[in-house]
Structure formats: C-alpha cells, structure tokens
Design a protein around this motif. Structure first.
Motif, PDB file in Angstrom:
ATOM      1  N   PRO A  22       0.651  -1.257  -0.075  1.00 35.01           N
ATOM      2  CA  PRO A  22       0.109  -0.092  -0.080  1.00 35.01           C
ATOM      3  C   PRO A  22       0.771   1.160  -0.077  1.00 35.01           C
ATOM      4  N   ALA A  23       1.885   1.234   0.862  1.00 35.91           N
ATOM      5  CA  ALA A  23       2.882   2.438   0.892  1.00 35.91           C
ATOM      6  C   ALA A  23       3.538   2.646  -0.520  1.00 35.91           C
ATOM      7  N   GLN A  24       3.847   1.700  -1.168  1.00 39.41           N
ATOM      8  CA  GLN A  24       4.644   1.863  -2.401  1.00 39.41           C
ATOM      9  C   GLN A  24       3.526   2.146  -3.397  1.00 39.41           C
ATOM     10  N   CYS A  25       2.326   1.857  -3.409  1.00 38.47           N
ATOM     11  CA  CYS A  25       1.129   2.405  -4.371  1.00 38.47           C
ATOM     12  C   CYS A  25       0.991   3.866  -4.079  1.00 38.47           C
ATOM     13  N   LYS A  26       0.974   4.285  -3.101  1.00 38.94           N
ATOM     14  CA  LYS A  26       0.671   5.866  -2.675  1.00 38.94           C
ATOM     15  C   LYS A  26       1.689   6.495  -3.177  1.00 38.94           C
ATOM     16  N   TRP A  27       3.091   5.984  -2.887  1.00 42.69           N
ATOM     17  CA  TRP A  27       4.312   6.731  -3.385  1.00 42.69           C
ATOM     18  C   TRP A  27       4.216   6.748  -4.833  1.00 42.69           C
ATOM     19  N   ILE A  28       3.903   5.833  -5.522  1.00 37.03           N
ATOM     20  CA  ILE A  28       3.678   5.937  -7.052  1.00 37.03           C
ATOM     21  C   ILE A  28       2.671   6.853  -7.574  1.00 37.03           C
ATOM     22  N   GLN A  29       1.561   6.612  -7.063  1.00 40.06           N
ATOM     23  CA  GLN A  29       0.516   7.763  -7.455  1.00 40.06           C
ATOM     24  C   GLN A  29       1.039   9.193  -7.241  1.00 40.06           C
ATOM     25  N   GLN A  30       1.815   9.493  -6.091  1.00 40.50           N
ATOM     26  CA  GLN A  30       2.320  10.768  -5.767  1.00 40.50           C
ATOM     27  C   GLN A  30       3.144  11.401  -6.737  1.00 40.50           C
ATOM     28  N   HIS A  31       4.113  10.429  -7.026  1.00 39.87           N
ATOM     29  CA  HIS A  31       5.129  10.538  -8.114  1.00 39.87           C
ATOM     30  C   HIS A  31       5.262  10.601  -9.594  1.00 39.87           C
ATOM     31  N   PHE A  32       3.978  10.073  -9.949  1.00 42.78           N
ATOM     32  CA  PHE A  32       3.689   9.801 -11.248  1.00 42.78           C
ATOM     33  C   PHE A  32       2.201   9.963 -11.201  1.00 42.78           C
ATOM     34  N   PRO A  33       1.930  11.540 -11.421  1.00 39.39           N
ATOM     35  CA  PRO A  33       0.262  11.794 -11.475  1.00 39.39           C
ATOM     36  C   PRO A  33      -0.210  11.251 -12.596  1.00 39.39           C
ATOM     37  N   HIS A  34       0.176  10.950 -13.639  1.00 38.59           N
ATOM     38  CA  HIS A  34      -0.588  10.287 -14.969  1.00 38.59           C
ATOM     39  C   HIS A  34      -0.478   8.611 -14.761  1.00 38.59           C
ATOM     40  N   VAL A  35      -0.337   8.290 -13.440  1.00 35.70           N
ATOM     41  CA  VAL A  35      -0.452   7.006 -13.295  1.00 35.70           C
ATOM     42  C   VAL A  35      -1.392   6.361 -12.361  1.00 35.70           C
ATOM     43  N   LYS A  36      -2.330   5.669 -12.424  1.00 31.18           N
ATOM     44  CA  LYS A  36      -3.410   5.300 -11.414  1.00 31.18           C
ATOM     45  C   LYS A  36      -3.081   3.607 -11.165  1.00 31.18           C
ATOM     46  N   ILE A  37      -3.094   3.309  -9.906  1.00 29.00           N
ATOM     47  CA  ILE A  37      -3.226   1.908  -9.660  1.00 29.00           C
ATOM     48  C   ILE A  37      -4.478   1.660  -9.018  1.00 29.00           C
ATOM     49  N   ILE A  38      -4.909   0.362  -9.624  1.00 28.87           N
ATOM     50  CA  ILE A  38      -6.255  -0.206  -8.947  1.00 28.87           C
ATOM     51  C   ILE A  38      -5.793  -1.565  -8.490  1.00 28.87           C
ATOM     52  N   VAL A  39      -6.284  -1.706  -7.148  1.00 20.87           N
ATOM     53  CA  VAL A  39      -5.960  -3.149  -6.861  1.00 20.87           C
ATOM     54  C   VAL A  39      -7.369  -4.027  -6.799  1.00 20.87           C
ATOM     55  N   GLN A  40      -7.059  -5.513  -7.282  1.00 20.50           N
ATOM     56  CA  GLN A  40      -8.450  -6.150  -7.130  1.00 20.50           C
ATOM     57  C   GLN A  40      -8.300  -6.871  -5.886  1.00 20.50           C
ATOM     58  N   GLN A  41      -9.801  -6.822  -5.344  1.00 19.54           N
ATOM     59  CA  GLN A  41     -10.120  -7.043  -4.233  1.00 19.54           C
ATOM     60  C   GLN A  41      -9.962  -8.433  -3.840  1.00 19.54           C
ATOM     61  N   CYS A  42      -9.476  -8.685  -2.630  1.00 19.75           N
ATOM     62  CA  CYS A  42      -8.858  -9.990  -2.388  1.00 19.75           C
ATOM     63  C   CYS A  42      -8.748  -9.973  -0.836  1.00 19.75           C
ATOM     64  N   ASP A  43      -9.217 -11.073  -0.215  1.00 18.85           N
ATOM     65  CA  ASP A  43      -9.306 -11.676   1.040  1.00 18.85           C
ATOM     66  C   ASP A  43      -8.050 -12.199   1.744  1.00 18.85           C
ATOM     67  N   HIS A  44      -6.978 -12.911   0.882  1.00 21.29           N
ATOM     68  CA  HIS A  44      -5.864 -13.561   1.472  1.00 21.29           C
ATOM     69  C   HIS A  44      -4.600 -12.837   1.277  1.00 21.29           C
ATOM     70  N   CYS A  46      -1.452 -10.328   2.227  1.00 23.93           N
ATOM     71  CA  CYS A  46      -0.591 -10.090   3.499  1.00 23.93           C
ATOM     72  C   CYS A  46      -0.741  -8.673   3.637  1.00 23.93           C
ATOM     73  N   PHE A  47      -1.317  -7.774   2.785  1.00 23.74           N
ATOM     74  CA  PHE A  47      -1.620  -6.523   3.121  1.00 23.74           C
ATOM     75  C   PHE A  47      -3.348  -6.536   2.643  1.00 23.74           C
ATOM     76  N   THR A  48      -4.086  -5.961   3.775  1.00 29.78           N
ATOM     77  CA  THR A  48      -5.647  -6.093   3.686  1.00 29.78           C
ATOM     78  C   THR A  48      -6.134  -5.074   2.678  1.00 29.78           C
ATOM     79  N   ASN A  49      -7.298  -5.229   2.252  1.00 31.68           N
ATOM     80  CA  ASN A  49      -8.111  -4.578   1.378  1.00 31.68           C
ATOM     81  C   ASN A  49      -8.026  -3.042   1.934  1.00 31.68           C
ATOM     82  N   LYS A  50      -8.442  -3.055   3.437  1.00 24.57           N
ATOM     83  CA  LYS A  50      -8.317  -1.675   4.053  1.00 24.57           C
ATOM     84  C   LYS A  50      -6.989  -1.088   4.261  1.00 24.57           C
TER      85      LYS A  50
END
Length: 398
Positions: A22-44, A46-50
């Motif tokens: 999650p922290a790496q996704c946030k960093w990418i979106q902050q430093h590459f404004p033309h990039v959007k990251i989508i995470v497919q929902q998943c319950d298993h 090691c980092f939760t959906n929340k």
C-alpha cells in the motif's frame, strides 16, 4: 492516464505476497500523477483491502480496464484477459510441462508477457525476486529440521513471527552444536542463508579449512561457482561459459558430502547442468543428514528432491538405500526441506523488498513504454514470441 492493476492471485494454493505494498502504491501515485493504481479485491493478501484503501488506492473486483496487470505466481488460464500486458513469474522459460497450456493461452489471447525472472542487469544478475527471503526462510527451516532430527535445539516456525525483526529475536539464546553447514550459491538466496547463519552465530570458514579441520563450534562454508564446478577439459571455471555450456562442466562438491551435516542449496540449476552429487554417491561416507533445497528443482541439483512439500509440512525423509520418500527424522533417511513458496512465511517483508526493486529498476521504464531490459524479459509481445525466446515456439504450439 496509465492504469496499473494488482491482480488477485488465482493459483491454488493462493499466494499471499504482492508486487506492491500500500505505501509503495501511494508513493507511485504521488510521484507519477499520470499513473493510477487499481487493486483487485482479495481477502488472502498479506496486506488487507483496508490497508490499500487507507493509502488512497482504489479497489475493484474487475480490473479488465487496466493497461498493465501485476501478479506474482502463474495466472490460471481462465483468468487471463486478452490483449493485456502482464508481469508475473510464469515458470515457462525452461519449457516446464505443467505451464505449457498457460503459455499457449497467452499466445492465443494476444497477451504481452514480461516475466520477472527474466529481468536482468547487463551482467546477467536478476533485478527483482524474492530470493533473499527464500534464503532466510529456507535456512531457518533447514536448521529447524536438523534440530528436530537430533534434539540438540528447538526452533519455532517462521510464520509464527509477525515479521523478520521478530524472527531475529527468536534466535537469542539458541545454542547450536558443532555443526558443519555447506551453503551453495552466490545470489540472493545464498545471501539470505548467510544472513541467518550469522544471526545464529555460525562462523564462516574457508573451503580448505572446512574440508580438513574439525571445529569445536558451528561453522559454515560458502561455495560459489568456481568452488562447485570445473570444466571437464580445461579444469577452469568461467561464469558465462558455465551458463552457456553447463554440460561441459562437472561437480566438485563430492568431498563436501563426507564432512557436512547440513546442506543449504541455493544454486541456479538447468537440466544440462551437473548435479551437486548423484544418488549413487549416497554411501556410508555420505555424512549429510539434512538438506534445505531452497532453489527446489525436482530431481535437480539435489537428486533426492522428490517434490514439493507445503509450508505447514515442509520436511520429508529419503531412505538412504531405496531412495524412496519416508517420514522425516528417521535414522535411515536423509531429511529434505523442499517448498516452492518459502517467502510466503514472511510475506510482508518479502513483498516490501520486491516492490522496492520493482520501483527502483523497472517501473519508470515500464511507464515510458519499454527499455532494453524490459524487451529482454518479454517472452511474448501481443501474442508473438519474441526473438530471444524463439526456442519456445514448439512449446507454444506454433
């Protein structure tokens, strides 16, 4: 806007690692404004959906609108989306039979496949991977198996620790016997093994000392390419030559089988490369009692690797005479630890490390649309096998 999707792992058993935290996704979106990251929902994971939501990352069930899809393990063929660019470990470049249908489907669906395993620096070193944490977990499990076998000491399971830092604390107070450990390899796996050896207070010694001396404290020897292999004719070793013509080399490991208690195997192996030893070398002088085959090739560099075990049950025995699989820890057997997804025992640490390498060395070129490094790692481009991998045409059904 370029959209990158983190896909849900579909292979069974499900992998809990991720390509980006999650922290790496946030960093990418902050430093590459033309990039959007989508995470497919998943319950298993090691980092939760929340955790992704709290980092400001969008979660969706359907990622078919994404341009680039990042996974970890092989994607089940029925889940592959046509005309997309995928990055994951496909385990196809060695023409593995169990993934042939996956490769054929990638071609038929005109997919572009960039394989993490093939992302390399100019000198051939792998750029990203989970090898370091495979080495850490494999070394721990190998030592744990030897402790269980002999009763000299007791180690818990890696996955019982919250993270790597907590795991390190479990080594305090562990007193090892005068054990001799042979560590093979020079890459990330071997680095992880050496890390655990040092944390456990095992002392490194040189190969000649290891072969000739007895010690009153636990020791390990690190054996790299030149220590393990020699050219059949020139009696020398060249790394590039070995990787190009492995059939021209023979193993130099046999003397170590007569003075080693535990083998921690981290060498890369291909089907034409010499094994460390052969089955018929297992005789009364063969002193190895425990093998952690961390690179885990069935009947590979360790010829008594008889197949994968699970994280919950990682060790089996191999009878010294019949070479058949047995229960672990029998006096008549050699114990083998062989698990294909070792980093899953430390998934958050392993994922964080993996994502860091991805961001440092691959991400910017991926966003720009390619580079020489990415081209070299592209097995299939829009359904066409690339020049480097034309040897896979028959494997791909062409």
């Amino acid at each position: 806007m370029l959209t990158i999707g983190l896909i849900k792992e579909g292979k069974i058993p499900a992998d809990n690692r991720v390509a980006l935290t999650p922290a790496q996704c946030k960093w990418i979106q902050q430093h590459f404004p033309h990039v959007k990251i989508i995470v497919q929902q998943c319950d298993h994971r090691c980092f939760t959906n929340k955790e992704y939501e709290r980092a400001g990352i969008s979660l969706l069930q359907d990622v078919s609108d994404c341009d680039i899809l990042l996974g970890i393990k092989e994607v089940p063929v029925e889940q592959l989306i046509a005309d997309k660019t995928y990055l994951f470990f496909s385990h196809t470049k060695k023409l593995q039979p169990n993934n042939q249908q996956l490769f054929k489907t990638i071609i038929n669906k005109k997919i572009t496949l960039i394989d993490y395993e093939c992302l390399e620096h100019d000198d051939g070193q792998r750029i990203i991977g989970f090898g370091f944490f495979a080495g850490v977990v494999g070394a721990h499990n190998g030592m744990m198996a030897y402790g269980n076998r002999t009763g000299y000491f007791k180690l818990g399971r890696v996955f019982e620790s919250k993270d790597y830092r907590q795991l390190i604390h479990t080594y305090f107070g562990v007193r090892l016997p005068n054990v001799k450990v042979a560590v093979t390899g020079s890459g990330r796996v071997a680095h992880g093994v050496v890390e655990v050896m040092n944390l456990m207070g095992v002392t490194e010694v040189e190969p000649d000392e290891y072969l000739e001396k007895k010690f009153t404290y636990p020791v390990y020897v690190l054996l790299k390419g030149a220590d393990l292999y020699t050219h059949r004719e020139s009696k020398t070793y060249g790394r590039n030559d070995f990787h190009q013509y492995p059939e021209m080399y023979r193993s130099r490991f046999l003397p170590y089988t007569r003075c080693t208690d535990i083998l921690m195997n981290g060498v890369y192996w291909s089907e034409h490369a010499p094994r460390l030893f052969e089955v018929n070398d297992i005789d009364d002088s063969f002193s190895i009692e425990t093998i952690a085959d961390i690179t885990d090739d069935l009947n590979g560099s360790v010829p008594i690797n008889l197949g994968d075990q699970s994280i919950t049950d990682p060790v089996y025995g191999v009878d010294r005479i019949t070479h058949k699989k047995t229960a672990p820890y029998l006096k008549s057997s050699i114990d083998v630890m062989a698990v294909g997804n070792l980093p899953n025992e430390l998934p958050r640490d392993a994922s964080r490390y993996f994502g860091e390498q991805l961001i440092k060395f691959v991400l910017e070129d991926l966003i720009k649309g390619g580079s020489a490094i990415i081209d070299k790692a592209t097995l299939v481009k829009k359904g066409q096998i690339t020049t480097t991998y034309l040897y896979m045409k028959e494997y791909g059904g062409l």
